[in-house]
Design a protein around this motif. Sequence first.
Motif, PDB file in Angstrom:
ATOM      1  N   LEU A 356       0.846  -1.194   0.000  1.00 34.09           N
ATOM      2  CA  LEU A 356       0.000   0.000   0.000  1.00 34.09           C
ATOM      3  C   LEU A 356       0.887   1.252   0.000  1.00 34.09           C
ATOM      4  N   GLN A 357       1.915   1.197   0.836  1.00 32.80           N
ATOM      5  CA  GLN A 357       2.861   2.306   0.931  1.00 32.80           C
ATOM      6  C   GLN A 357       3.491   2.589  -0.438  1.00 32.80           C
ATOM      7  N   GLU A 358       3.930   1.520  -1.105  1.00 33.58           N
ATOM      8  CA  GLU A 358       4.596   1.623  -2.409  1.00 33.58           C
ATOM      9  C   GLU A 358       3.659   2.260  -3.447  1.00 33.58           C
ATOM     10  N   CYS A 359       2.408   1.758  -3.450  1.00 30.48           N
ATOM     11  CA  CYS A 359       1.433   2.261  -4.439  1.00 30.48           C
ATOM     12  C   CYS A 359       1.198   3.756  -4.221  1.00 30.48           C
ATOM     13  N   VAL A 360       1.031   4.148  -2.934  1.00 30.97           N
ATOM     14  CA  VAL A 360       0.763   5.558  -2.619  1.00 30.97           C
ATOM     15  C   VAL A 360       1.944   6.418  -3.071  1.00 30.97           C
ATOM     16  N   GLU A 361       3.179   5.951  -2.777  1.00 32.93           N
ATOM     17  CA  GLU A 361       4.364   6.741  -3.165  1.00 32.93           C
ATOM     18  C   GLU A 361       4.467   6.879  -4.675  1.00 32.93           C
ATOM     19  N   ASN A 362       4.217   5.770  -5.394  1.00 39.54           N
ATOM     20  CA  ASN A 362       4.321   5.804  -6.867  1.00 39.54           C
ATOM     21  C   ASN A 362       3.325   6.787  -7.462  1.00 39.54           C
ATOM     22  N   ASP A 385      -1.655 -12.536  -5.595  1.00 40.25           N
ATOM     23  CA  ASP A 385      -0.824 -12.139  -6.725  1.00 40.25           C
ATOM     24  C   ASP A 385      -0.477 -10.665  -6.510  1.00 40.25           C
ATOM     25  N   ARG A 386       0.789 -10.416  -6.154  1.00 41.10           N
ATOM     26  CA  ARG A 386       1.175  -9.066  -5.724  1.00 41.10           C
ATOM     27  C   ARG A 386       0.908  -8.014  -6.803  1.00 41.10           C
ATOM     28  N   LEU A 387       1.280  -8.370  -8.048  1.00 43.71           N
ATOM     29  CA  LEU A 387       1.104  -7.395  -9.141  1.00 43.71           C
ATOM     30  C   LEU A 387      -0.366  -7.050  -9.368  1.00 43.71           C
ATOM     31  N   ARG A 388      -1.223  -8.079  -9.264  1.00 43.05           N
ATOM     32  CA  ARG A 388      -2.664  -7.849  -9.487  1.00 43.05           C
ATOM     33  C   ARG A 388      -3.255  -7.008  -8.349  1.00 43.05           C
ATOM     34  N   VAL A 389      -2.819  -7.273  -7.101  1.00 47.46           N
ATOM     35  CA  VAL A 389      -3.337  -6.476  -5.975  1.00 47.46           C
ATOM     36  C   VAL A 389      -2.848  -5.030  -6.121  1.00 47.46           C
ATOM     37  N   GLU A 390      -1.613  -4.882  -6.602  1.00 51.19           N
ATOM     38  CA  GLU A 390      -1.078  -3.540  -6.854  1.00 51.19           C
ATOM     39  C   GLU A 390      -1.936  -2.824  -7.899  1.00 51.19           C
ATOM     40  N   GLN A 391      -2.340  -3.582  -8.912  1.00 49.16           N
ATOM     41  CA  GLN A 391      -3.196  -3.013  -9.976  1.00 49.16           C
ATOM     42  C   GLN A 391      -4.520  -2.498  -9.388  1.00 49.16           C
ATOM     43  N   VAL A 392      -5.086  -3.258  -8.446  1.00 47.98           N
ATOM     44  CA  VAL A 392      -6.361  -2.848  -7.842  1.00 47.98           C
ATOM     45  C   VAL A 392      -6.160  -1.564  -7.022  1.00 47.98           C
ATOM     46  N   PHE A 488     -11.816  -2.973  -0.571  1.00 50.07           N
ATOM     47  CA  PHE A 488     -11.793  -4.374  -1.009  1.00 50.07           C
ATOM     48  C   PHE A 488     -11.250  -5.221   0.124  1.00 50.07           C
ATOM     49  N   ALA A 489     -11.748  -6.436   0.212  1.00 49.70           N
ATOM     50  CA  ALA A 489     -11.358  -7.315   1.306  1.00 49.70           C
ATOM     51  C   ALA A 489     -10.803  -8.605   0.713  1.00 49.70           C
ATOM     52  N   LEU A 490      -9.665  -9.057   1.268  1.00 47.98           N
ATOM     53  CA  LEU A 490      -9.096 -10.344   0.836  1.00 47.98           C
ATOM     54  C   LEU A 490      -9.101 -11.280   2.034  1.00 47.98           C
ATOM     55  N   PRO A 491      -9.326 -12.560   1.819  1.00 45.79           N
ATOM     56  CA  PRO A 491      -9.323 -13.476   2.965  1.00 45.79           C
ATOM     57  C   PRO A 491      -7.919 -13.563   3.588  1.00 45.79           C
ATOM     58  N   LEU A 492      -7.892 -13.589   4.907  1.00 48.03           N
ATOM     59  CA  LEU A 492      -6.614 -13.635   5.627  1.00 48.03           C
ATOM     60  C   LEU A 492      -5.902 -14.956   5.355  1.00 48.03           C
ATOM     61  N   ASN A 493      -6.666 -16.032   5.326  1.00 47.29           N
ATOM     62  CA  ASN A 493      -6.091 -17.351   5.011  1.00 47.29           C
ATOM     63  C   ASN A 493      -6.765 -17.894   3.774  1.00 47.29           C
ATOM     64  N   PRO A 494      -6.288 -17.454   2.603  1.00 48.94           N
ATOM     65  CA  PRO A 494      -6.989 -17.876   1.388  1.00 48.94           C
ATOM     66  C   PRO A 494      -6.796 -19.367   1.156  1.00 48.94           C
ATOM     67  N   GLY A 495      -7.726 -19.967   0.428  1.00 47.55           N
ATOM     68  CA  GLY A 495      -7.582 -21.363   0.032  1.00 47.55           C
ATOM     69  C   GLY A 495      -6.343 -21.461  -0.842  1.00 47.55           C
ATOM     70  N   THR A 496      -5.844 -22.649  -1.048  1.00 52.03           N
ATOM     71  CA  THR A 496      -4.605 -22.787  -1.809  1.00 52.03           C
ATOM     72  C   THR A 496      -4.842 -22.544  -3.293  1.00 52.03           C
ATOM     73  N   THR A 497      -6.102 -22.677  -3.721  1.00 50.77           N
ATOM     74  CA  THR A 497      -6.355 -22.461  -5.155  1.00 50.77           C
ATOM     75  C   THR A 497      -7.081 -21.132  -5.350  1.00 50.77           C
ATOM     76  N   ILE A 498      -6.905 -20.617  -6.536  1.00 55.38           N
ATOM     77  CA  ILE A 498      -7.590 -19.388  -6.923  1.00 55.38           C
ATOM     78  C   ILE A 498      -8.933 -19.792  -7.506  1.00 55.38           C
ATOM     79  N   SER A 499      -9.937 -19.008  -7.165  1.00 57.84           N
ATOM     80  CA  SER A 499     -11.254 -19.314  -7.747  1.00 57.84           C
ATOM     81  C   SER A 499     -11.194 -19.032  -9.232  1.00 57.84           C
TER      82      SER A 499
END
Length: 502
Positions: A356-362, A385-392, A488-499
């Motif tokens: 979040l810090q990185e996105c705000v600075e950029n 997926d770090r890049l995708r969350v950064e995109q959001v 936006f909310a992401l699960p703290l312990n996501p399942g191992t697979t992506i929906s």
Amino acid sequence: MSPLNFDTHFQDLFDHSSDLIQFLDMDGKIITANPAWLYTLGYTLDEVRGRSIYDFMMPATQEHYRQYRADVVKLRQPGDINFNLLSKSGDEVVVEGQVGCVYQNDEPQYTRGVFRNNTQKRAAAMAMAKNERWLATIINNAPSAVVIINELQIVLEWNPKAEAIFGYLAAEVKGRPLADIIIPENYRKAHARGMAHFLATGEGPVLNKTIEITALHRLGHTFPVNLSISDVKTETGWIFIAFIADITNFKKLQEEVINREAQLLQSQLMNDKQDEFLSMASHELRTPLTSMKGYLQLMQDTTDESVETDSAIFLSRAMTSISKLEKLISDLLDVSKLKANRMEYFMEPFDIGELLQECVENLQQTTISHHLNIVQSLQQVCVADRLRVEQVITNLLSNAVKYSPDAQEVQAGLQVEAHEIIVYVRDFGIGISQEDLANLFQRFYRVETNARFQGLGIGLFLSKQIVERHQGRIWAESIPGKGSCFYFALPLNPGTTISTSE
Ligand code: ADP
């Protein structure tokens, strides 16, 4: 063998007649009755002799009989009479016949009655009448038109539904040839041919199945009907029973459904074509853009950036525009990837507070109009997926800046609640109406009144798809004119697979 004498003859007739025979004295008392009479009513002669005939008669017909007998005696003209006797076991016996009077010196001596037992005939007639009434009830209340014709095509039956469908009353059509009434003129010849063919060969291709044909209304217009005809052989020849249902509404509905399906198919085709175009166009655009960027970078490398020359400034502006273009094209590509289910995700653990810090600075580097503030944060490992969350996050931040042209601040925050990591971006801009809030996350959706802001309406759509593929959720709250807050909310312990569902 000696010939029988006259008395023996009569005695034999009396004993073996199937008719019921009774002799009564002038008071109506039984002198004698024959075996058929006694057997039918279930008595012996001793039980009835000397008793009044009225003891063996249904009360309802007694007066009728009394009157008839008095007339016979007085007028000497026997006519037919129907009346009902009563058997020993209480059954009614319906009889029909004649009474005659025997006189001596003009003085009536006794009467003689000879009757047929009509009980079964009457019962059968009553059953028939009941059946006919029953049939009439069924035909009159049938949900379809019921039309019965004979082999001369004369209408014998025309029920109320037929009256309603064709506009003719039964009284107007009964006895008339059917073809003149409900068969459109251009079908009449074929109908006559079909009928003649059936009568000659017994073959009727339209019999005993349901067919769809056109019928003629009294007012002259034609309409579609379902027709089923059954052929029945009767004592007097063939009759044809037609069940007819008006299917005008059904046809209309069917047409509507077909039209709707065609439209759907067309829009599906258009959609597919759009997707194909989107995918091709973004690929085609990216190739020359990459080489333009390469040449610009080469020029930048050969330019002394410490000196603020015009060409250095122009080069840097060109690079900024190219970055924007690159972002647009990559968003478009993402949309086509999503549609084709080809979006790939690389899950890894990372600190979302740091991201979040990185996105705000950029983003802060690209704007001087707004101050981007992190108002709440923490260190929190997240698997995504770090890049995708950064995109959001970047999308929400840049929207916040874009749609709050008169504000100076955009706030961002991060918190953990229950089993979710919640990231939010708040602005103090133009806000969003309730109606638009419901549609914001649809592909290519743009608020109509915001035409002055540039955009394609795909940022939020992509964000929602990305978040949901992480089994998370995304939503917004807003007050028009005051500002909006996107979460936006992401699960703290996501399942191992992506929906993988869209
Ligand atoms: P774009 O911004 O490219 O049009 P988005 O999908 O990011 O596409 O946003 C869709 C629409 O939602 C925008 O056109 C805008 O009307 C509205 N919107 C998005 N973010 C905000 C915001 N922070 N404030 C007000 N309106 C917004």
